[in-house]
Design an enzyme around this catalytic site. Structure first.
Site, PDB file in Angstrom:
ATOM      1  N   LYS A 235       0.862  -1.181   0.000  1.00  0.00           N
ATOM      2  CA  LYS A 235       0.000   0.000   0.000  1.00  0.00           C
ATOM      3  C   LYS A 235       0.900   1.234   0.000  1.00  0.00           C
ATOM      4  CE  LYS A 235      -3.868   1.922   2.742  1.00  0.00           C
ATOM      5  NZ  LYS A 235      -4.704   1.695   3.937  1.00  0.00           N
TER       6      LYS A 235
ATOM      7  N   SER B  49      -9.722   1.665   3.113  1.00  0.00           N
ATOM      8  CA  SER B  49      -8.843   2.442   2.278  1.00  0.00           C
ATOM      9  C   SER B  49      -7.821   1.630   1.476  1.00  0.00           C
ATOM     10  CB  SER B  49      -8.096   3.460   3.144  1.00  0.00           C
ATOM     11  OG  SER B  49      -7.215   2.819   4.034  1.00  0.00           O
TER      12      SER B  49
ATOM     13  N   SER C 134      -9.929  -0.803   7.179  1.00  0.00           N
ATOM     14  CA  SER C 134      -9.316  -0.597   5.857  1.00  0.00           C
ATOM     15  C   SER C 134      -8.586  -1.798   5.254  1.00  0.00           C
ATOM     16  CB  SER C 134      -8.350   0.584   5.910  1.00  0.00           C
ATOM     17  OG  SER C 134      -9.064   1.788   5.952  1.00  0.00           O
TER      18      SER C 134
END
Lengths: 486, 95
Positions: free
Chosen positions: A76, A151, A175
Site C-alpha cells: 500500500k 482504504s 481498511s
C-alpha cells in the site's frame, strides 16, 4: 501462475517449475495489460522488482532460500520506501521520496520478497471506497462498476485480479477487512502493537495497524510471521515473541466456542450478507464448533467515538505537512501563514480537510471534554464489551460489512460512507485482531465473514480461518476479469 | 452542539488550512452532520469511566540517554521544497 497462493508459488519455486524472474515478469506483464482498467497501482517498480527477483533466484541457487524468497507482493502506498515515491494517495506527497524504508518494508525485503510496486488507496487512508485518492478511484475486479472498498482498495483489487498474489494493507477502522470482503480475498488486521508502525504514514496513531491481504489464511500466516515483531523505532510496538503462525493452522476446531454478537445481525444488514454469514457459521458447526449469541452493548457508539478520536489524532499527525520540510508547497507565498494555508489547501483533498477540521474543532478550547474525553471514556466501554465476550467464547463471528461492494459514486454523503464501517471500527478502538475471509456472493459481488479474537490471538484466528478454507472453496473463486485476461 | 460558519473558519485557521467562504459554507453542513452523529455519545453515562488513550495497558518504554542518531541532514533535505546551505527556506518572518 497468477491465481496461485503464496504457499503454492513457494512450492513451485522450490521445485524449479519457474524462477522468481519468470513469475515477476508474468505479473508485471499482467499489470501492464490490465491495470489500466482497475487503477490499483500508483507506482509499478519494474526495475527494482526484476533486480529483487534475480537476487532471489541467485539465493535459491546457492541454497539460501527462505520460505518467502522470490515471492512477489505489493505495498500500500502508505509505507515509506527508500528511493521510490510514497504518496499516501495524496497530492500533498505526489513528489515525496522517502529517505528510508518502513520497518515492514525492511522486514519483507529481508525475507526475500519481491515488491512489484505501491498500491492505490484513499488519501491518507481516510475512506471506505478508495474514491478519495488523488490518483483516481480503483475499480472492483468482480464488477467494474463497484468500489473495491477502502482504504486499502488498490491492494485488495490487485490481489483479486491476479496482478499480485498478496499485498500489504493498513487498517485504522476496517481498511484491510472491508476491502478484503468486497474483493473476495483474505485479510488480517493484527492486534494493535503487533506490527511496527515505523515508516507507515500516520493517520490515527492509536488505531493504525498494518497487516497482510492475500488469497488464503495460510498466506496471511506466512506474511504476518515476516512482518510482526518488536521494533525499537516504534514505542507502541510490543516486545513480545513472534510465534510461527503456520504451526496451529491444522488444529481441529472441535470444541471451539463461537459467539455471534447480537448487534452485528440487526437493522441495516443486507439479507444476502446475513444468509452467507449464517451459512458459514453452519460450516463451523459441522466442524465441531459450538455457537451462542453474545452481546456487545456499546456497538452503536463505536462510529461516533471513532469520528472523534481518529480525526483528532489525524489533525495532529497531519500538521507535519507544512510545505517547508517535504511535500507540496504553493507557488509564491506572500508570508509564512500564506505558505502553510495555501500549501495545505492545495495539497489535501476534501475528505482529509473534513477530518482535519473536525479533529481541530473537537480538540479546541471549550470542546475537548465534551468530545475527546467523552469518546475516550466510551472507547474503554467498547473494549470492555469485547473483553467480557471473550470470557465466554473463543472467537466472535459476523459480517465484515453490512452490504456487499456498493456502486462507484453511490455514497456522496460522508456520514452514509462512515456508517459502512459499523462492524469493523470497534475492533480498532479495542485494539483486538480481526480477519475477513470470503464466504459467498451477492450476485457477482463477494461477501466477507469477519472473525475476531482477543488481543494477540492471531494464530488462533488464522487457524479458524484456515479450517474454513479447508472445508469451502469461496477463497478459490476468481473474478472473470482475471480469467478473461489470462 | 450546533456548528456555525465562524467555528469552521476558526478551526481552519487553527489547522492552517486555507478555505474560501464557499468552501467553509459547505463544510458547515458536512461537519454539522458529522457532529450530530457524534452527539449520540452525550446520551451515554460515562460517570467514573477512565478515558482510554491506548488499546493496550502498557507503559512507555525508556532507554538510556545516549546519542543514537547520526547527522543525516543532507539526506533528509533532499525531499524539501527549498533549501540553501543546509537551511530550509521560508518567506521572511522578521523584517
Amino acid at each position: 501462475m497468477h491465481d496461485k497462493t503464496l504457499a503454492e508459488l513457494a512450492r513451485s519455486l522450490e521445485a524449479g517449475e519457474f524462477s522468481s524472474r519468470e513469475l515477476t515478469q508474468h505479473l508485471l506483464g499482467r499489470i501492464d495489460r490490465l491495470d489500466g482498467k482497475l487503477n490499483s497501482f500508483i507506482t509499478v517498480t519494474y526495475d527494482q522488482a526484476l533486480a529483487a527477483a534475480d537476487a532471489a533466484d541467485k539465493a535459491r541457487a546457492a541454497g539460501e532460500a527462505d520460505l518467502l524468497t522470490g515471492l512477489p507482493l505489493a505495498l500500500k502506498d502508505i509505507f515509506c520506501t527508500q528511493d521510490i515515491k510514497t504518496t499516501a494517495g495524496s497530492r500533498m506527497l505526489d513528489n515525496f521520496i522517502s529517505p528510508y524504508d518502513a520497518t515492514v518494508v525492511e522486514k519483507l525485503k529481508a525475507a526475500g520478497t519481491v515488491s512489484l510496486g505501491k498500491t492505490n488507496m484513499d488519501e491518507f487512508a481516510m475512506g471506505s471506497s478508495n474514491e478519495n485518492s488523488h490518483y483516481g478511484a480503483v475499480k472492483n475486479p468482480w464488477d467494474l462498476t463497484a468500489v473495491p472498498g477502502g482504504s486499502s482498495g488498490g491492494s485488495a483489487a490487485a490481489v483479486a485480479a491476479g496482478l499480485v498474489p498478496a499485498a500489504i494493507g493498513t487498517d485504522t477502522g476496517g481498511s484491510i477487512r472491508q476491502p478484503a470482503a468486497f474483493c473476495g480475498i483474505t485479510g488480517l488486521k493484527p492486534t494493535y502493537g503487533r506490527v511496527s508502525r515505523y515508516g507507515m504514514i500516520a493517520y490515527a496513531s492509536s488505531l493504525d495497524q498494518a497487516g497482510p491481504m492475500a488469497r488464503s489464511a495460510e498466506d496471511c500466516a506466512l506474511l504476518l510471521g515476516a512482518m510482526a515483531g518488536h521494533d525499537l523505532r516504534d514505542s507502541t510496538c510490543v516486545a513480545r515473541g513472534v510465534p510461527d503462525y503456520t504451526e496451529e493452522l491444522d488444529t481441529p476446531l472441535a470444541g471451539l466456542k463461537i459467539g455471534l454478537p447480537r448487534e452485528y445481525f440487526g437493522d441495516g444488514l443486507d439479507p444476502q450478507v446475513e444468509a452467507a454469514v449464517r451459512d458459514a457459521i453452519k460450516v463451523y458447526e459441522s466442524l465441531g464448533a459450538s455457537v451462542r449469541e453474545v452481546s456487545l452493548p456499546h456497538t452503536h457508539y463505536a462510529i461516533p467515538a471513532y469520528y472523534v478520536i481518529a480525526p483528532a489524532e489525524a489533525s495532529s499527525n497531519l500538521s507535519r505537512y507544512d510545505g517547508v520540510r517535504f511535500g507540496h508547497r504553493c507557488a509564491n507565498p506572500a508570508d509564512l501563514i500564506d505558505l502553510y494555508k495555501r500549501s495545505r489547501a492545495e495539497g489535501f483533498g476534501d475528505e482529509v480537510k473534513r477530518r482535519i477540521l473536525i479533529g481541530t474543532h473537537t480538540l479546541s478550547e471549550g470542546f475537548f471534554d465534551a468530545y475527546y474525553k467523552k469518546a475516550q471514556q466510551v472507547r474503554r466501554l467498547i473494549r470492555q464489551d469485547f473483553l467480557d465476550a471473550f470470557e465466554e467464547v473463543d472467537v466472535l463471528m459476523g459480517p465484515a460489512s453490512p452490504t456487499p461492494a456498493f456502486d462507484l459514486g453511490a455514497k456522496k454523503d460522508p456520514v452514509s460512507m462512515y456508517l459502512q464501517d459499523i462492524y469493523t471500527i470497534a475492533i480498532n478502538l479495542a485494539g483486538i485482531p480481526g480477519m475477513s475471509v470470503p464466504a459467498g456472493f451477492a450476485g457477482s459481488r463477494p461477501i466477507g465473514l469477519q472473525i475476531l479474537g482477543s488481543h494477540f490471538t492471531e494464530a488462533r484466528l488464522l487457524n479458524v480461518a484456515h479450517q474454513f478454507q479447508q472445508a469451502t472453496d469461496w477463497h478459490r473463486q476468481r473474478p472473470a476479469f482475471a480469467e478473461e485476461n489470462a | 452542539m450546533a456548528l456555525e460558519h465562524a467555528d469552521v473558519q476558526r478551526a481552519a485557521h487553527l489547522a492552517r488550512l486555507g478555505l474560501t467562504d464557499d468552501e467553509a459554507a459547505r463544510y458547515v453542513d458536512d461537519l454539522g452532520r458529522i457532529l450530530e452523529m457524534v452527539d449520540m455519545l452525550q446520551g451515554l453515562d460515562t460517570e467514573g469511566v477512565a478515558p482510554l488513550a491506548h488499546p493496550l495497558d502498557v507503559t512507555q518504554r525508556l532507554r538510556a540517554d545516549e546519542v543514537t542518531e547520526s547527522d543525516q541532514r543532507s539526506c533528509f533535505q533532499r525531499c524539501a521544497p527549498a533549501v540553501e546551505n543546509g537551511l530550509y527556506l521560508v518567506p521572511r518572518v522578521v523584517e
